[in-house]
Motif scaffolding. Structure first.
Motif, PDB file in Angstrom:
ATOM      1  N   LEU B  42      -9.084  -1.371   4.202  1.00 62.18           N
ATOM      2  CA  LEU B  42      -7.849  -2.121   4.504  1.00 62.18           C
ATOM      3  C   LEU B  42      -7.940  -3.568   4.008  1.00 62.18           C
ATOM      4  N   ALA B  43      -9.134  -4.147   4.158  1.00 68.11           N
ATOM      5  CA  ALA B  43      -9.304  -5.527   3.702  1.00 68.11           C
ATOM      6  C   ALA B  43      -9.250  -5.614   2.183  1.00 68.11           C
ATOM      7  N   ALA B  44      -9.778  -4.575   1.525  1.00 68.78           N
ATOM      8  CA  ALA B  44      -9.780  -4.556   0.055  1.00 68.78           C
ATOM      9  C   ALA B  44      -8.363  -4.528  -0.509  1.00 68.78           C
ATOM     10  N   LEU B  45      -7.465  -3.930   0.231  1.00 71.04           N
ATOM     11  CA  LEU B  45      -6.063  -3.852  -0.218  1.00 71.04           C
ATOM     12  C   LEU B  45      -5.466  -5.225  -0.479  1.00 71.04           C
ATOM     13  N   ASP B  46      -5.973  -6.216   0.217  1.00 65.14           N
ATOM     14  CA  ASP B  46      -5.406  -7.567   0.129  1.00 65.14           C
ATOM     15  C   ASP B  46      -5.846  -8.341  -1.119  1.00 65.14           C
ATOM     16  N   LEU B  47      -6.902  -7.876  -1.767  1.00 67.82           N
ATOM     17  CA  LEU B  47      -7.482  -8.684  -2.849  1.00 67.82           C
ATOM     18  C   LEU B  47      -6.492  -9.025  -3.974  1.00 67.82           C
ATOM     19  N   PRO B  48      -5.791  -8.041  -4.539  1.00 66.55           N
ATOM     20  CA  PRO B  48      -4.844  -8.411  -5.607  1.00 66.55           C
ATOM     21  C   PRO B  48      -3.770  -9.386  -5.126  1.00 66.55           C
ATOM     22  N   SER B  49      -3.288  -9.179  -3.918  1.00 69.96           N
ATOM     23  CA  SER B  49      -2.235 -10.063  -3.385  1.00 69.96           C
ATOM     24  C   SER B  49      -2.760 -11.478  -3.180  1.00 69.96           C
ATOM     25  N   GLN B  50      -3.973 -11.588  -2.669  1.00 74.49           N
ATOM     26  CA  GLN B  50      -4.541 -12.922  -2.422  1.00 74.49           C
ATOM     27  C   GLN B  50      -4.868 -13.637  -3.729  1.00 74.49           C
ATOM     28  N   ALA B  51      -5.312 -12.865  -4.716  1.00 78.07           N
ATOM     29  CA  ALA B  51      -5.581 -13.465  -6.036  1.00 78.07           C
ATOM     30  C   ALA B  51      -4.273 -13.973  -6.647  1.00 78.07           C
ATOM     31  N   HIS B  52      -3.232 -13.175  -6.486  1.00 80.20           N
ATOM     32  CA  HIS B  52      -1.905 -13.581  -6.993  1.00 80.20           C
ATOM     33  C   HIS B  52      -1.419 -14.842  -6.269  1.00 80.20           C
ATOM     34  N   ALA B  53      -1.601 -14.858  -4.961  1.00 78.00           N
ATOM     35  CA  ALA B  53      -1.177 -16.024  -4.166  1.00 78.00           C
ATOM     36  C   ALA B  53      -1.951 -17.278  -4.564  1.00 78.00           C
ATOM     37  N   LEU B  54      -3.226 -17.101  -4.866  1.00 78.84           N
ATOM     38  CA  LEU B  54      -4.054 -18.252  -5.270  1.00 78.84           C
ATOM     39  C   LEU B  54      -3.585 -18.808  -6.610  1.00 78.84           C
ATOM     40  N   ARG B  55      -3.249 -17.909  -7.518  1.00 82.37           N
ATOM     41  CA  ARG B  55      -2.710 -18.373  -8.814  1.00 82.37           C
ATOM     42  C   ARG B  55      -1.375 -19.086  -8.604  1.00 82.37           C
ATOM     43  N   GLU B  56      -0.565 -18.525  -7.750  1.00 79.11           N
ATOM     44  CA  GLU B  56       0.746 -19.123  -7.469  1.00 79.11           C
ATOM     45  C   GLU B  56       0.607 -20.517  -6.850  1.00 79.11           C
ATOM     46  N   SER B  57      -0.474 -20.711  -6.104  1.00 83.28           N
ATOM     47  CA  SER B  57      -0.659 -22.012  -5.443  1.00 83.28           C
ATOM     48  C   SER B  57      -1.071 -23.103  -6.423  1.00 83.28           C
ATOM     49  N   LYS B  75     -22.102  -8.824  -5.398  1.00 87.41           N
ATOM     50  CA  LYS B  75     -21.793  -7.646  -4.572  1.00 87.41           C
ATOM     51  C   LYS B  75     -21.077  -7.997  -3.273  1.00 87.41           C
ATOM     52  N   VAL B  76     -20.188  -8.975  -3.383  1.00 82.61           N
ATOM     53  CA  VAL B  76     -19.323  -9.315  -2.243  1.00 82.61           C
ATOM     54  C   VAL B  76     -18.248  -8.242  -2.162  1.00 82.61           C
ATOM     55  N   THR B  77     -17.933  -7.780  -0.972  1.00 86.36           N
ATOM     56  CA  THR B  77     -16.915  -6.738  -0.851  1.00 86.36           C
ATOM     57  C   THR B  77     -15.534  -7.307  -1.223  1.00 86.36           C
ATOM     58  N   ALA B  78     -14.659  -6.406  -1.633  1.00 89.27           N
ATOM     59  CA  ALA B  78     -13.301  -6.834  -2.004  1.00 89.27           C
ATOM     60  C   ALA B  78     -12.605  -7.509  -0.818  1.00 89.27           C
ATOM     61  N   GLY B  79     -12.889  -7.018   0.371  1.00 86.17           N
ATOM     62  CA  GLY B  79     -12.284  -7.597   1.576  1.00 86.17           C
ATOM     63  C   GLY B  79     -12.733  -9.034   1.806  1.00 86.17           C
ATOM     64  N   ASP B  80     -14.043  -9.276   1.656  1.00 88.06           N
ATOM     65  CA  ASP B  80     -14.556 -10.638   1.836  1.00 88.06           C
ATOM     66  C   ASP B  80     -14.026 -11.561   0.742  1.00 88.06           C
ATOM     67  N   ALA B  81     -13.936 -11.012  -0.476  1.00 91.81           N
ATOM     68  CA  ALA B  81     -13.383 -11.813  -1.580  1.00 91.81           C
ATOM     69  C   ALA B  81     -11.921 -12.165  -1.290  1.00 91.81           C
ATOM     70  N   ALA B  82     -11.200 -11.199  -0.731  1.00 94.44           N
ATOM     71  CA  ALA B  82      -9.786 -11.446  -0.390  1.00 94.44           C
ATOM     72  C   ALA B  82      -9.667 -12.542   0.669  1.00 94.44           C
ATOM     73  N   LYS B  83     -10.570 -12.511   1.653  1.00 95.25           N
ATOM     74  CA  LYS B  83     -10.538 -13.548   2.699  1.00 95.25           C
ATOM     75  C   LYS B  83     -10.833 -14.926   2.110  1.00 95.25           C
ATOM     76  N   ALA B  84     -11.795 -14.969   1.199  1.00 97.67           N
ATOM     77  CA  ALA B  84     -12.132 -16.249   0.560  1.00 97.67           C
ATOM     78  C   ALA B  84     -10.949 -16.771  -0.253  1.00 97.67           C
ATOM     79  N   MET B  85     -10.277 -15.854  -0.968  1.00 98.57           N
ATOM     80  CA  MET B  85      -9.102 -16.249  -1.763  1.00 98.57           C
ATOM     81  C   MET B  85      -7.980 -16.757  -0.854  1.00 98.57           C
ATOM     82  N   LYS B  86      -7.818 -16.084   0.264  1.00102.67           N
ATOM     83  CA  LYS B  86      -6.780 -16.492   1.210  1.00102.67           C
ATOM     84  C   LYS B  86      -7.068 -17.902   1.735  1.00102.67           C
TER      85      LYS B  86
END
Lengths: 85, 238
Positions: B42-57, B75-86
């Protein structure tokens, strides 16, 4: 004499090209849409997340890799974000 | 014999407790695995959206890519990467973007920071080096106003006032220079002590002191006290 050789080289080249194309993760917009559809499915039934991935011949690891790949591409990440809402 | 009794009693008391505890541990483990796997997906699902939001910012595509590559490398999980991007997108909105965001994430991952520590480091970096704090929700406006209003006006007023007043006072001093003649006034000081000075001044000082006490005092040219007292004192002294 030369025609069969040319034909065989052409076939070999075609096979190589096809294998190269199928080698990587999904990369076309259609694949992004497919990923977005899976994402929507998982969001609708979070408890069945693993089963949904299995249904689409994916594992947790391959799904994470797909998410990373989409995230790295500005256009794909935008398309995924819009399609998975 | 007593030892055997004690041992058997001990076993009788402790074994049931262990037996009761084992099933709970055995069932708890798989439940944790399931929930964590589900949570990761579920956390991994957020990664593309958070990356997009970061670019938009306002973070460059290169920086986002570099951060994602660094996450994959470590080897950071996609979920943790998404949280960092957020967290980064939030920090950019509050404090503005930082230079070389991707390199910064890489360095933090190299140091072994993950999850909350990584998010905290990103937040701190933006607070310290964020560009364009003023472009934010309204933090900039107060700062922008504060600088010109606070500093400019007081300074502007201060200089003219400071100059004007002293100049006005200075003029009388200039007139007082002639009073320098009064330096010998030092001699007059003893006169001051003497009460009769007042009487003496009008007589001798009258002509000399006329200018000082009469004109200077009332006219206000030289100031009442200084010119008057000096003139009166010195001249009589002479």
């Amino acid at each position: 004499m030369n025609a069969p050789k040319i034909l065989s080289w052409a076939l070999l080249g075609g096979v190589v090209a096809l294998s190269a194309g199928c080698d990587g993760e999904p990369s076309s917009p259609n694949d992004v849409n497919a990923a977005a559809a899976i994402a929507k499915e998982i969001k609708a039934a979070p408890d069945d997340a693993e089963k949904i991935l299995e249904k689409h011949d994916m594992t947790e690891a391959s799904f994470e890799a797909l998410m990373f790949e989409i995230a790295e591409d500005p256009e794909k990440s935008k398309a995924f974000t819009e399609a998975s809402k | 014999m007593k030892r055997l009794h004690a041992l058997s009693l001990h076993l009788a008391l402790t074994l049931p407790a262990v037996a009761l505890a084992l099933p709970t541990v055995a069932f708890a483990a798989p439940q944790g695995k399931e929930s964590s796997s589900k949570a990761r997906i579920l956390a991994a699902l957020d990664l593309p959206s958070q990356a997009h939001a970061l670019r938009e910012s306002g973070v460059s595509d290169g920086d986002v890519k570099a951060a994602l590559k660094a996450a994959k490398k470590h080897k950071v999980t996609a979920g943790d990467a998404a949280k960092a991007m957020k967290e980064a997108a939030k920090a950019v909105k509050e404090n503005g973007p930082v230079d070389n965001f991707g390199a910064f994430v890489q360095s933090q991952l190299d140091e072994g920071k993950r999850g909350k520590d990584l998010a905290a480091a990103i937040r701190a970096e933006h607070q310290a080096r964020g560009k364009g704090k003023g472009k934010g929700k309204g933090k900039g406006k107060p700062e922008g106003k504060g600088v010109p209003d606070g500093k400019g006006k007081p300074e502007g007023k201060g200089t003219p006032e400071g100059k004007g007043k002293p100049e006005g006072k200075g003029a009388p001093e200039g007139k007082g220079k002639p009073e320098g003649k009064g330096k010998p006034e030092g001699k007059g000081k003893p006169d001051e002590k003497g009460a009769p000075q007042g009487k003496g001044k009008p007589d001798k000082g009258g002509p000399d002191a006329k200018g000082n006490p009469d004109k200077g005092g009332p006219n206000g040219k030289g100031g009442k006290g200084k010119p008057g007292s000096k003139g009166g004192k010195g001249k009589p002294g002479k």
